[in-house]
Design a protein around this motif. Sequence first.
Motif, PDB file in Angstrom:
ATOM      1  N   LYS A 250       0.828  -1.217   0.000  1.00 16.74           N
ATOM      2  CA  LYS A 250       0.000   0.000   0.000  1.00 16.74           C
ATOM      3  C   LYS A 250       0.858   1.262   0.000  1.00 16.74           C
ATOM      4  N   LYS A 251       1.962   1.229   0.723  1.00 18.32           N
ATOM      5  CA  LYS A 251       2.837   2.400   0.781  1.00 18.32           C
ATOM      6  C   LYS A 251       3.390   2.726  -0.602  1.00 18.32           C
ATOM      7  N   GLN A 252       3.813   1.694  -1.342  1.00 19.98           N
ATOM      8  CA  GLN A 252       4.380   1.909  -2.681  1.00 19.98           C
ATOM      9  C   GLN A 252       3.307   2.359  -3.674  1.00 19.98           C
ATOM     10  N   VAL A 253       2.081   1.824  -3.535  1.00 16.10           N
ATOM     11  CA  VAL A 253       0.982   2.241  -4.416  1.00 16.10           C
ATOM     12  C   VAL A 253       0.606   3.688  -4.128  1.00 16.10           C
ATOM     13  N   ARG A 254       0.526   4.023  -2.850  1.00 13.68           N
ATOM     14  CA  ARG A 254       0.151   5.389  -2.463  1.00 13.68           C
ATOM     15  C   ARG A 254       1.192   6.407  -2.919  1.00 13.68           C
ATOM     16  N   SER A 255       2.474   6.030  -2.835  1.00 12.62           N
ATOM     17  CA  SER A 255       3.540   6.968  -3.212  1.00 12.62           C
ATOM     18  C   SER A 255       3.752   7.037  -4.725  1.00 12.62           C
ATOM     19  N   GLY A 256       3.085   6.136  -5.469  1.00 10.83           N
ATOM     20  CA  GLY A 256       3.207   6.152  -6.919  1.00 10.83           C
ATOM     21  C   GLY A 256       4.348   5.324  -7.469  1.00 10.83           C
ATOM     22  N   ARG A 257       5.019   4.558  -6.617  1.00 10.62           N
ATOM     23  CA  ARG A 257       6.107   3.697  -7.100  1.00 10.62           C
ATOM     24  C   ARG A 257       5.553   2.447  -7.776  1.00 10.62           C
ATOM     25  N   LEU A 258       4.374   2.026  -7.365  1.00 15.38           N
ATOM     26  CA  LEU A 258       3.682   0.907  -7.999  1.00 15.38           C
ATOM     27  C   LEU A 258       2.289   1.356  -8.402  1.00 15.38           C
ATOM     28  N   ASN A 259       1.775   0.794  -9.490  1.00 17.47           N
ATOM     29  CA  ASN A 259       0.400   1.038  -9.910  1.00 17.47           C
ATOM     30  C   ASN A 259      -0.433  -0.213  -9.681  1.00 17.47           C
ATOM     31  N   ARG A 260      -1.593  -0.028  -9.086  1.00 20.70           N
ATOM     32  CA  ARG A 260      -2.502  -1.168  -8.912  1.00 20.70           C
ATOM     33  C   ARG A 260      -3.340  -1.341 -10.170  1.00 20.70           C
ATOM     34  N   VAL A 261      -3.461  -2.594 -10.617  1.00 17.98           N
ATOM     35  CA  VAL A 261      -4.300  -2.937 -11.756  1.00 17.98           C
ATOM     36  C   VAL A 261      -5.492  -3.735 -11.225  1.00 17.98           C
ATOM     37  N   TYR A 262      -6.693  -3.254 -11.451  1.00 16.19           N
ATOM     38  CA  TYR A 262      -7.888  -3.931 -10.945  1.00 16.19           C
ATOM     39  C   TYR A 262      -8.256  -5.084 -11.882  1.00 16.19           C
ATOM     40  N   VAL A 263      -8.366  -6.287 -11.301  1.00 14.28           N
ATOM     41  CA  VAL A 263      -8.746  -7.473 -12.073  1.00 14.28           C
ATOM     42  C   VAL A 263     -10.210  -7.766 -11.733  1.00 14.28           C
ATOM     43  N   LYS A 264     -11.095  -7.456 -12.663  1.00 14.38           N
ATOM     44  CA  LYS A 264     -12.533  -7.460 -12.370  1.00 14.38           C
ATOM     45  C   LYS A 264     -13.060  -8.824 -11.934  1.00 14.38           C
ATOM     46  N   ASP A 265     -12.488  -9.906 -12.482  1.00 15.84           N
ATOM     47  CA  ASP A 265     -13.010 -11.237 -12.140  1.00 15.84           C
ATOM     48  C   ASP A 265     -12.048 -12.013 -11.244  1.00 15.84           C
ATOM     49  N   LEU A 266     -11.174 -11.306 -10.524  1.00 17.31           N
ATOM     50  CA  LEU A 266     -10.269 -11.991  -9.610  1.00 17.31           C
ATOM     51  C   LEU A 266     -10.007 -11.101  -8.386  1.00 17.31           C
ATOM     52  N   ALA A 267     -11.074 -10.825  -7.645  1.00 19.21           N
ATOM     53  CA  ALA A 267     -10.949 -10.111  -6.378  1.00 19.21           C
ATOM     54  C   ALA A 267     -10.793 -11.158  -5.284  1.00 19.21           C
ATOM     55  N   TYR A 268      -9.710 -11.080  -4.522  1.00 19.65           N
ATOM     56  CA  TYR A 268      -9.426 -12.128  -3.538  1.00 19.65           C
ATOM     57  C   TYR A 268      -9.062 -11.500  -2.203  1.00 19.65           C
TER      58      TYR A 268
END
Length: 299
Positions: A250-268
């Motif tokens: 979460k820290k890396q996603v929030r800071s922009g170092r990583l991008n989250r890709v939403y997988v519509k049919d694979l929420a786990y």
Amino acid sequence: MKNLYQLTTFVTVISEGSMTAAADKLYLTQPAVSQQIRNLEEDLGVELLVRGVRQIKATPQGEVLFDYAKKIIHLTQQAEIAIKSIGNQMKGQLRIGTLNSIGLHLMSPIVGRLMRHNPELSLKIDYESGEDLIKNFKKSLYDVIILPDTKTEFAEELEGAEQKFLVKEEMWLVGSSKDEKMPQQILSKDLGAFPVVDFTDEFPRFNRLLKEKMDTSKANAIFESANVGTLKRVIEAGLGWGFLPAHSIKKQVRSGRLNRVYVKDLAYEMDLMFYYKKNSSNKPLVEVFYSTLAGQEKA
């Protein structure tokens, strides 16, 4: 600023990336979260969030508040843990087993605080595979193990054990922010669009499900590891994308170092549980430790 509660809500909104996710974590309604943010903005006389974007972003003023608010909440949390733990049966030895990825985000922040304020407390923490943790817990080699629900994730029942809920964990697909071609949303059949790095060993049920999706999409893993830190570095370098536990990135996603890709049919998602022996001679210490740990996750 009116109160710590508003600051906690604000930090949670930024950390989670949306009002809805923050509401779920705080056990509030989405309108209640929105109202708290508006009240905080009115109190400060500035806008704290950029409206109209897919993922919540802070304004420059919001970024400043976010940094200070985290420090305020952290110090308040440290004070609460210290006050509650001193003289509250925090003495003796506690043997704890968990997974590496869980230990990094859940155990590491609290161990130093507990040891600093409880000189008679001895902690032994081991990181092993889920299967080994369950086996050794059954042999009474651990007082506590912290794992995803063992029945769901490992198809194992822990007879004679008490269990308490700690926090929900999710698996997020992330890629490097350096890759301008990284999509915001996909279906699992699109997993083969980029090289895949595979987080192995820790979550067998999820790994089986992911393998099925990868086989269908003809995706191949170019790199495998059970170490979250190693995989984060590989993904940040732009060598591939992969699923990792949300708390660890979460820290890396929030800071922009990583991008989250939403997988519509694979929420786990998984329930992380705190397991201990029903008749443990260490039960008072175990229960105080759980309360401290659970309090940290709510902060």
